[in-house]
Scaffold this motif. Structure first.
Motif, PDB file in Angstrom:
ATOM      1  N   ARG A  47     -17.645  47.380 -36.761  1.00 12.52           N
ATOM      2  CA  ARG A  47     -16.148  47.111 -36.558  1.00 12.52           C
ATOM      3  C   ARG A  47     -15.981  45.498 -36.864  1.00 12.52           C
ATOM      4  O   ARG A  47     -14.911  44.947 -37.536  1.00 12.52           O
ATOM      5  CB  ARG A  47     -15.447  47.787 -35.619  1.00 12.52           C
ATOM      6  N   GLY A  48     -16.726  44.756 -36.324  1.00 14.31           N
ATOM      7  CA  GLY A  48     -16.686  43.461 -36.109  1.00 14.31           C
ATOM      8  C   GLY A  48     -15.266  42.920 -35.348  1.00 14.31           C
ATOM      9  O   GLY A  48     -15.431  42.879 -34.126  1.00 14.31           O
ATOM     10  N   GLY A  49     -14.157  42.536 -35.895  1.00 18.66           N
ATOM     11  CA  GLY A  49     -13.055  42.153 -35.165  1.00 18.66           C
ATOM     12  C   GLY A  49     -13.101  40.777 -35.105  1.00 18.66           C
ATOM     13  O   GLY A  49     -13.820  39.760 -35.357  1.00 18.66           O
ATOM     14  N   PRO A  50     -11.850  40.171 -34.589  1.00 18.95           N
ATOM     15  CA  PRO A  50     -11.674  38.704 -34.139  1.00 18.95           C
ATOM     16  C   PRO A  50     -12.692  38.176 -33.145  1.00 18.95           C
ATOM     17  O   PRO A  50     -13.101  38.982 -32.423  1.00 18.95           O
ATOM     18  CB  PRO A  50     -10.101  38.514 -33.781  1.00 18.95           C
ATOM     19  N   ALA A  51     -12.993  37.107 -33.387  1.00 21.93           N
ATOM     20  CA  ALA A  51     -13.888  36.151 -32.445  1.00 21.93           C
ATOM     21  C   ALA A  51     -13.088  35.843 -31.234  1.00 21.93           C
ATOM     22  O   ALA A  51     -12.263  35.169 -31.118  1.00 21.93           O
ATOM     23  CB  ALA A  51     -14.537  35.156 -33.001  1.00 21.93           C
ATOM     24  N   LEU A  52     -13.617  36.067 -29.996  1.00 20.65           N
ATOM     25  CA  LEU A  52     -13.047  35.736 -28.840  1.00 20.65           C
ATOM     26  C   LEU A  52     -13.734  34.597 -28.400  1.00 20.65           C
ATOM     27  O   LEU A  52     -14.979  34.028 -28.272  1.00 20.65           O
ATOM     28  CB  LEU A  52     -13.378  36.684 -27.673  1.00 20.65           C
ATOM     29  N   GLU A  53     -12.810  33.430 -27.847  1.00 21.08           N
ATOM     30  CA  GLU A  53     -13.296  32.189 -27.547  1.00 21.08           C
ATOM     31  C   GLU A  53     -14.359  32.134 -26.236  1.00 21.08           C
ATOM     32  O   GLU A  53     -14.066  32.960 -25.398  1.00 21.08           O
ATOM     33  CB  GLU A  53     -12.352  31.280 -27.034  1.00 21.08           C
ATOM     34  N   TRP A  54     -15.546  31.542 -26.439  1.00 19.13           N
ATOM     35  CA  TRP A  54     -16.572  31.542 -25.397  1.00 19.13           C
ATOM     36  C   TRP A  54     -16.041  31.199 -23.795  1.00 19.13           C
ATOM     37  O   TRP A  54     -16.284  32.178 -22.957  1.00 19.13           O
ATOM     38  CB  TRP A  54     -17.629  30.636 -25.587  1.00 19.13           C
ATOM     39  N   ARG A  55     -15.009  30.566 -23.879  1.00 18.30           N
ATOM     40  CA  ARG A  55     -14.446  30.226 -22.555  1.00 18.30           C
ATOM     41  C   ARG A  55     -13.687  31.395 -21.890  1.00 18.30           C
ATOM     42  O   ARG A  55     -13.672  31.497 -20.519  1.00 18.30           O
ATOM     43  CB  ARG A  55     -13.460  28.943 -22.424  1.00 18.30           C
ATOM     44  N   GLN A  56     -13.228  32.216 -22.583  1.00 12.97           N
ATOM     45  CA  GLN A  56     -12.693  33.434 -22.307  1.00 12.97           C
ATOM     46  C   GLN A  56     -13.593  34.910 -22.048  1.00 12.97           C
ATOM     47  O   GLN A  56     -12.990  35.840 -22.025  1.00 12.97           O
ATOM     48  CB  GLN A  56     -11.506  33.755 -23.468  1.00 12.97           C
ATOM     49  N   LEU A  57     -14.655  34.675 -22.596  1.00 12.52           N
ATOM     50  CA  LEU A  57     -15.645  35.855 -22.570  1.00 12.52           C
ATOM     51  C   LEU A  57     -15.821  36.273 -21.058  1.00 12.52           C
ATOM     52  O   LEU A  57     -16.239  35.511 -20.281  1.00 12.52           O
ATOM     53  CB  LEU A  57     -16.855  35.412 -23.157  1.00 12.52           C
ATOM     54  N   PRO A  58     -15.368  37.613 -20.823  1.00 13.02           N
ATOM     55  CA  PRO A  58     -15.734  38.030 -19.549  1.00 13.02           C
ATOM     56  C   PRO A  58     -17.244  38.076 -19.167  1.00 13.02           C
ATOM     57  O   PRO A  58     -17.949  38.528 -20.089  1.00 13.02           O
ATOM     58  CB  PRO A  58     -15.044  39.436 -19.486  1.00 13.02           C
ATOM     59  N   ALA A  59     -17.586  38.092 -17.766  1.00 14.05           N
ATOM     60  CA  ALA A  59     -19.238  38.202 -17.488  1.00 14.05           C
ATOM     61  C   ALA A  59     -19.546  39.627 -17.973  1.00 14.05           C
ATOM     62  O   ALA A  59     -20.580  39.830 -18.478  1.00 14.05           O
ATOM     63  CB  ALA A  59     -19.354  38.185 -16.010  1.00 14.05           C
TER      64      ALA A  59
END
Length: 243
Positions: free
Chosen positions: A55-67
């Motif tokens: 599916r891929g999809g938009p990339a999430l900013e690393w700082r916002q990546l949950p654990a």
């Protein structure tokens, strides 16, 4: 007159299960069914991973990546590479050719660090001829997918690695952090194939495929059926046999 019944036929085997074989058979059947169900669950998990990967999809900013972000989630990160300290992940083959995957530390703008897998390269004429992994330390923004370091089925002791770039065999994040003298995020980033400064990046989901898990499930259910059939056969007593 007493009516004849086939069950009264003195030459016919009778079904008389014994306690211990019955307990052993029940344990084997239950264990095999549980393992088969576990393999079905693993197949379902791998199908979800495959769908997310495709599916891929938009990339999430690393700082916002949950654990607890799902594996293979697309991410973007800003920072600069550490060109002087790179790892070459050994025992990575492609199309039957031996090679390495290049792991380069990305020093993030917020002070943290994460390894970026920049792709696969083959060895030179011999294993001692390591592939080049040159990269500059200019600021950049990259996009990729989060992943984990590959893990072997059996971990064997390897001789201490020295020099840079450093050839490593199935390392753990703690070992690489110690070698760098800085803490690395436990996840790695698989660099997108469209990004520059990378090598061969034919990324696929690592490990056992959903079809393999389904095959293992069928095997376990077959073992359960076989155990039941053996128990049934052993429970049939011939006339005059021991009680």
């Amino acid at each position: 007159m007493r009516k004849y019944s086939p069950l009264m036929n003195p030459g016919r085997s009778r079904f008389a299960p014994r306690p211990l074989p019955t307990l052993a058979a029940a344990t084997a059947v239950i264990a095999c069914v549980v393992l088969g169900e576990w393999q079905l669950g693993r197949a379902a998990e791998k199908r979800v991973l495959a769908e997310d990967f495709a599916r891929g999809g938009p990339a999430l900013e690393w700082r916002q990546l949950p654990a607890g972000a799902l594996r293979y989630r697309r991410v973007s990160a800003s920072g600069h590479y550490d060109p002087e300290h790179q790892f070459l992940l050994d025992n990575m083959s492609h199309a039957g050719i031996a090679g390495v995957e290049v792991l380069t530390p990305l020093l993030l703008d917020d002070g943290r660090a994460v390894l970026v897998n920049r792709g696969w390269q083959s060895f030179g004429a011999t294993r001692a001829d390591l592939p080049a992994a040159a990269i500059d330390g200019a600021p950049r923004r990259i996009t990729g997918r989060i992943d984990e370091l590959p893990r072997p089925g059996i971990r064997l002791a390897a001789p201490p690695a020295t020099g840079w770039p450093r050839l490593v065999q199935f390392p753990q994040i703690g070992e690489l952090s110690a070698a760098l003298g800085r803490t690395l995020d436990p996840r790695v980033i698989l660099l997108d194939p469209t990004e520059s400064d990378g090598y061969l990046r034919d990324w696929t989901i690592r490990g056992t495929t959903p079809d393999h898990h389904l095959g293992y499930a069928v095997q376990w259910f077959s073992f359960a059926a076989l155990a039941g059939a053996i128990w049934f056969a052993l429970s049939l007593r011939k006339p005059g046999g021991k009680q």
